[in-house]
Enzyme design. Structure first.
Site, mmCIF file in Angstrom:
data_model
loop_
_atom_site.group_PDB
_atom_site.id
_atom_site.type_symbol
_atom_site.label_atom_id
_atom_site.label_comp_id
_atom_site.label_asym_id
_atom_site.label_seq_id
_atom_site.Cartn_x
_atom_site.Cartn_y
_atom_site.Cartn_z
ATOM 1 N N SER A 198 0.829 -1.200 0.000
ATOM 2 C CA SER A 198 0.000 0.000 0.000
ATOM 3 C C SER A 198 0.871 1.260 0.000
ATOM 4 O O SER A 198 1.699 1.433 -0.897
ATOM 5 C CB SER A 198 -0.950 -0.053 1.206
ATOM 6 O OG SER A 198 -2.014 0.843 1.069
ATOM 7 N N ASP A 426 -8.837 -4.646 -5.884
ATOM 8 C CA ASP A 426 -8.322 -3.975 -4.689
ATOM 9 C C ASP A 426 -9.116 -2.687 -4.463
ATOM 10 O O ASP A 426 -9.128 -1.807 -5.316
ATOM 11 C CB ASP A 426 -6.839 -3.650 -4.863
ATOM 12 C CG ASP A 426 -6.165 -3.180 -3.578
ATOM 13 O OD1 ASP A 426 -6.804 -2.431 -2.811
ATOM 14 O OD2 ASP A 426 -5.008 -3.563 -3.348
ATOM 15 N N HIS A 453 -7.321 -6.232 -0.504
ATOM 16 C CA HIS A 453 -6.249 -5.243 -0.523
ATOM 17 C C HIS A 453 -4.922 -5.949 -0.269
ATOM 18 O O HIS A 453 -4.682 -6.439 0.827
ATOM 19 C CB HIS A 453 -6.511 -4.178 0.546
ATOM 20 C CG HIS A 453 -5.472 -3.098 0.598
ATOM 21 N ND1 HIS A 453 -4.983 -2.471 -0.529
ATOM 22 C CD2 HIS A 453 -4.817 -2.534 1.658
ATOM 23 C CE1 HIS A 453 -4.092 -1.568 -0.168
ATOM 24 N NE2 HIS A 453 -3.964 -1.589 1.142
#
Length: 485
Positions: A198, A426, A453
């Site tokens: 991320s 995602d 995710h």
């Protein structure tokens, strides 16, 4: 800088590094050892004040064949990396990755066990903030109230944080990657091997820009688009969460107990009818005076959309809400905000704001604020509150220090091949962002077809095999590699 790059680490018990009840349980892992790394607070003045970063290491299980350290970061920004090292090492323990790498997690400056640590709100103030839906009041009085609260929040961040504005000014990606290079040297690695999830992909990208010759391997999973400004990123994320919400409702309507009914055409109105009344009538939990607000309910939904295994819990929570029971949704929201059963919060939310306020160009144009929110509601109708759009500025508009970075297309000479993993469904970091980052870095792309995710070291054999072969042997997967969920 020699005193920083040449320092020695003293590894010991991890218990003193725990900042939450969850940390205390996780850090009992017998293979975990912790240490502190000293870095300059201001790299322009390395002889001045310093900060220390919390580190956690799980050693390679076959030290005779050890390649080096794998530095891991879970993203956020503002999330602690210590527990991530334990969890990732556990997932990799029976693989060549676990046998040949030390897993090293770190708390970025100002985060978690690092000192000084950012702290803006007390636990009680955070509870009170969540219980109110002030940001939904678009009247001039409502806007003025929200902006006064945002100014007050920025002031508290300075007053309650060790080294105040000096730490806030150095919280950004620009400075964290310099800490990472110090850590690389202190760990004894000539070149960096790194796994970033991320926001951690931005750390990896910026490290590659800053220290391209010091890169051995980068796995960047769940990428942020390097060129998107804060508004475009918000809209793209809204599209991602709507796509995940649609996938959830498609799953839900097949069930006889679906809280949103069995008619696909009615799930969105049914959802609105459940959550929008919370704006005026939050549901009392009956414990400590807490109430489920509209914003907490939508946060709970967002939390559940991060992974398909939470869909059952989400459906139960929405079904409970029909009966004016809010415990399940509040538990999901508490998980998102990292609130423990003892009522204490981690510092992740404060650190998130502090990093974004110096990483991104702040938005001070109220017309742009309204346009951004309107676009967000259009692409993510499940998050449309049905109220007029507020023009209130957020905390970054009142931040006491300037931003130190801005989105841009990285142009890096001499970078070895990198690996980007991007998941088609995602919700938080949309698939196309990973495609764009891989192209910008000239790297390889692994596509994972699922709704969640991030993906690496999370149980998918295809994704894991590709990432492990790359990290261990520097073998880049073939173009077009796709893994099924």
């Amino acid at each position: 800088m020699e005193r920083f790059y040449g320092q020695s680490l003293t590894w010991g018990d991890c218990a003193p590094f725990a900042r939450t009840a969850g940390d205390r349980d996780t850090f009992k892992d017998p293979g975990a050892r912790c240490a502190r790394l000293t870095v300059p607070l201001d790299y322009a003045n390395p002889g001045g004040a310093t900060a220390t970063l919390g580190l956690l290491r799980v050693a390679a299980t076959d030290p005779s064949r050890r390649i080096g350290s794998l530095l891991v970061n879970p993203g956020g920004p503002g999330a602690s990396g210590l527990g991530t090292a334990i969890r990732s090492a556990s997932q990799a323990k029976d693989t060549e990755l676990g046998r040949r790498f030390d897993f090293v997690g770190f708390d970025p400056r100002g985060v978690g066990s690092s000192e000084p640590a950012i702290r803006c709100l007390t636990d009680q103030e955070r509870d009170a903030e969540r219980a109110e839906d002030d940001e939904l009041d678009a009247s001039p009085q409502g806007v003025a109230k929200v902006e006064a609260e945002q100014r007050d929040y920025a002031r508290k961040c300075v007053e309650r944080t060790g080294d105040g504005a000096a730490l806030l000014a150095s919280m950004g990606t620009r400075d964290v990657v310099k800490d990472m290079d110090v850590l690389r040297s202190v760990l004894g690695d000539e070149k960096l091997s790194y796994l970033g999830y991320s926001y951690g992909t931005r750390l990896g990208t910026t490290y590659a820009e800053t220290f391209p010759r010091n890169v051995r391997a980068l796995v960047l999973d769940g990428a942020l688009d390097p060129e998107q400004n804060v508004v475009e990123e918000l809209v793209a994320q809204g599209e991602g969460f709507q796509k995940a919400f649609d996938a959830f409702t498609q799953w839900c309507v097949q069930r006889p107990d679906c809280a949103l009914g069995q008619d696909p055409a009615q799930v969105l109105p049914n959802y609105w009818n459940l959550v929008r009344p919370l704006i005026d009538r939050p549901v009392d939990l009956g414990e400590g005076g807490r109430k489920l607000s509209y914003s907490d309910a939508t946060t709970a939904v967002i939390q559940a959309l991060y992974a398909e295994e939470l869909w059952d819990t989400l459906n139960k929570g929405l079904g409970d809400l029909k009966r004016q029971r809010a415990q399940t949704l509040m538990l999901l929201a508490d998980t998102y905000f990292e609130r423990g059963q003892d009522g204490r919060y981690s510092t992740t939310q404060d650190a998130f704001t502090a990093v974004r306020c110096v990483d991104d160009q702040r938005v001070t144009d109220k017309t742009l604020v309204v346009q951004a929110q309107e676009r967000y509601k259009q692409v993510a109708p499940f998050l449309d509150d049905g109220r007029p759009t507020s023009s209130a500025l957020d905390a970054c508009a009142f931040w006491p220090v300037p931003n130190t970075s801005e989105p841009h297309l990285p142009k890096i000479q001499g970078l070895p091949p990198v690996l980007v993993v991007s998941t088609t469904g995602d919700p938080a970091t949309p698939y196309q962002a990973g495609v764009n980052l891989a192209k910008a870095l000239g790297g390889a792309l692994v596509t994972y077809e699922a709704t969640q995710h991030t993906a690496f070291l999370q149980g998918n054999r295809c994704v894991d095999d590709a990432g492990i072969a790359y990290l261990v042997d520097l073998t880049v997967p073939p173009a077009g590699t796709t893994c099924d969920g």
